[in-house]
Design a protein around this motif. Structure first.
Motif, short mmCIF file in Angstrom:
data_model
loop_
_atom_site.label_atom_id
_atom_site.label_comp_id
_atom_site.label_asym_id
_atom_site.label_seq_id
_atom_site.Cartn_x
_atom_site.Cartn_y
_atom_site.Cartn_z
N GLY A 26 0.80 -1.21 0.00
CA GLY A 26 0.00 0.00 0.00
C GLY A 26 0.83 1.26 0.00
N THR A 27 0.14 2.36 0.16
CA THR A 27 0.78 3.67 0.21
C THR A 27 0.23 4.48 1.36
OG1 THR A 27 -0.84 4.71 -1.26
CG2 THR A 27 1.10 3.75 -2.30
N LEU A 28 1.06 5.36 1.87
CA LEU A 28 0.65 6.33 2.88
C LEU A 28 0.86 7.70 2.26
CD1 LEU A 28 -0.20 6.84 5.88
CD2 LEU A 28 2.22 7.27 6.29
N ARG A 29 -0.18 8.50 2.26
CA ARG A 29 -0.09 9.83 1.67
C ARG A 29 -0.52 10.87 2.69
NH1 ARG A 29 -0.61 9.04 -4.35
NH2 ARG A 29 0.27 6.98 -4.56
N SER A 30 0.18 12.00 2.68
CA SER A 30 -0.19 13.11 3.54
C SER A 30 0.18 14.41 2.86
CB SER A 30 0.54 13.02 4.88
OG SER A 30 0.23 14.16 5.67
N ALA A 31 -0.61 15.44 3.10
CA ALA A 31 -0.32 16.77 2.55
C ALA A 31 0.57 17.57 3.49
CB ALA A 31 -1.63 17.51 2.30
N LYS A 32 0.89 17.01 4.64
CA LYS A 32 1.70 17.73 5.62
C LYS A 32 3.05 17.05 5.79
CE LYS A 32 -2.23 19.51 8.06
NZ LYS A 32 -2.16 20.88 8.42
N ARG A 33 4.10 17.85 5.72
CA ARG A 33 5.47 17.33 5.79
C ARG A 33 5.74 16.63 7.12
NH1 ARG A 33 9.98 18.05 2.27
NH2 ARG A 33 11.62 16.83 3.20
N ASP A 34 5.25 17.18 8.23
CA ASP A 34 5.53 16.56 9.53
C ASP A 34 4.89 15.18 9.65
OD1 ASP A 34 3.00 17.80 9.62
OD2 ASP A 34 3.13 18.25 11.75
N VAL A 35 3.74 14.99 9.05
CA VAL A 35 3.09 13.67 9.06
C VAL A 35 3.87 12.72 8.16
CG1 VAL A 35 0.98 12.40 8.49
CG2 VAL A 35 0.83 14.66 9.58
N TRP A 36 4.30 13.18 6.99
CA TRP A 36 5.12 12.37 6.08
C TRP A 36 6.38 11.87 6.78
CZ3 TRP A 36 10.07 13.51 4.23
CH2 TRP A 36 10.54 12.66 3.21
N GLU A 37 7.00 12.74 7.59
CA GLU A 37 8.24 12.38 8.26
C GLU A 37 8.07 11.26 9.28
OE1 GLU A 37 9.60 16.18 9.69
OE2 GLU A 37 10.48 16.70 7.74
N ILE A 38 6.88 11.12 9.87
CA ILE A 38 6.65 10.05 10.84
C ILE A 38 5.81 8.91 10.26
CG2 ILE A 38 6.90 11.57 12.85
CD1 ILE A 38 3.78 11.47 13.08
N GLY A 39 5.75 8.86 8.93
CA GLY A 39 4.94 7.85 8.24
C GLY A 39 5.29 6.42 8.62
N GLU A 40 6.56 6.10 8.66
CA GLU A 40 6.96 4.73 8.99
C GLU A 40 6.48 4.35 10.39
OE1 GLU A 40 10.80 1.75 8.88
OE2 GLU A 40 11.13 3.90 8.60
N GLU A 41 6.63 5.25 11.33
CA GLU A 41 6.15 5.00 12.70
C GLU A 41 4.64 4.80 12.73
OE1 GLU A 41 5.72 7.40 16.92
OE2 GLU A 41 7.21 8.09 15.48
N LEU A 42 3.91 5.64 12.00
CA LEU A 42 2.45 5.52 11.96
C LEU A 42 2.01 4.16 11.41
CD1 LEU A 42 1.42 9.02 10.53
CD2 LEU A 42 0.95 8.15 12.82
N VAL A 43 2.62 3.75 10.30
CA VAL A 43 2.24 2.49 9.67
C VAL A 43 2.63 1.31 10.56
CG1 VAL A 43 2.66 0.95 7.70
CG2 VAL A 43 2.30 3.39 7.33
N THR A 44 3.86 1.31 11.05
CA THR A 44 4.33 0.20 11.88
C THR A 44 3.49 0.04 13.13
OG1 THR A 44 6.57 0.55 11.04
CG2 THR A 44 6.37 -0.73 13.06
N THR A 45 3.19 1.14 13.79
CA THR A 45 2.37 1.10 15.00
C THR A 45 0.94 0.64 14.70
OG1 THR A 45 3.67 2.90 15.95
CG2 THR A 45 1.53 2.49 16.94
N SER A 46 0.36 1.16 13.63
CA SER A 46 -1.01 0.78 13.27
C SER A 46 -1.11 -0.70 12.92
CB SER A 46 -1.50 1.62 12.09
OG SER A 46 -1.54 2.98 12.42
N VAL A 47 -0.19 -1.18 12.11
CA VAL A 47 -0.21 -2.58 11.70
C VAL A 47 0.01 -3.49 12.91
CG1 VAL A 47 0.99 -4.35 10.35
CG2 VAL A 47 0.42 -2.15 9.30
#
Length: 151
Positions: A26-47
């Motif tokens: 899949g993909t993770l998309r965000s319009a905000k740079r700060d959210v993009w920067e923590i994307g890996e953490e968000l996905v890993t924690t959610s999964v």
């Protein structure tokens, strides 16, 4: 905010057997740079949280894609003025924010710039998105595009 989309899910080979392994892409998309920067953490924690709920193991391989495109305000105003000089005020519109990813954002990390859209629909037939299989470019628009780019 962010949008996490799993567009490919593969597992199993029979309709009545629970598969031992399932792969999801899949993909993770965000319009905000700060959210993009923590994307890996968000996905890993959610999964991990979802997997724990069902008592299964999950492994995440995360590849960081391009950051969101964020236009430089001064460049955006210069581009707007160039478009207005060729097409008038009616030639300027506001496009809805796209969740598409574009590696043009890497350029904007190094050099101020602007990413904008130029309409190429003739008004005939179905209006489709750029990556739609039925997309048809109105080639007469190419001369107009060159005109404002030279301003």
């Amino acid at each position: 905010g962010a949008v996490l989309t799993f567009g490919s899910i593969n597992g199993g080979s029979a309709v009545n057997v629970i598969p031992a392994k399932v792969e999801m892409w899949g993909t993770l998309r965000s319009a905000k740079r700060d959210v993009w920067e923590i994307g890996e953490e968000l996905v890993t924690t959610s999964v991990a949280s979802i997997a724990a709920t069902f008592g299964v193991e999950a492994e995440v391989t995360y590849t960081q894609g391009p950051p969101p495109v964020i236009n430089d305000e001064e460049c955006a105003e210069r581009a707007r003025a160039a478009v207005v000089s060729v097409f008038g005020e009616e030639g300027v519109g506001t496009a809805e924010q796209s969740s598409g990813g574009d590696d043009f954002s890497w350029y904007l990390d190094s050099v101020p710039g602007v990413y904008l859209r130029f309409g190429v629909h003739s008004g005939k037939g179905e209006e489709t998105d750029l990556h739609h299989p039925g997309f048809l470019l109105d080639e007469d628009a190419l001369a107009d595009g060159a005109a404002w780019r030279s301003r």
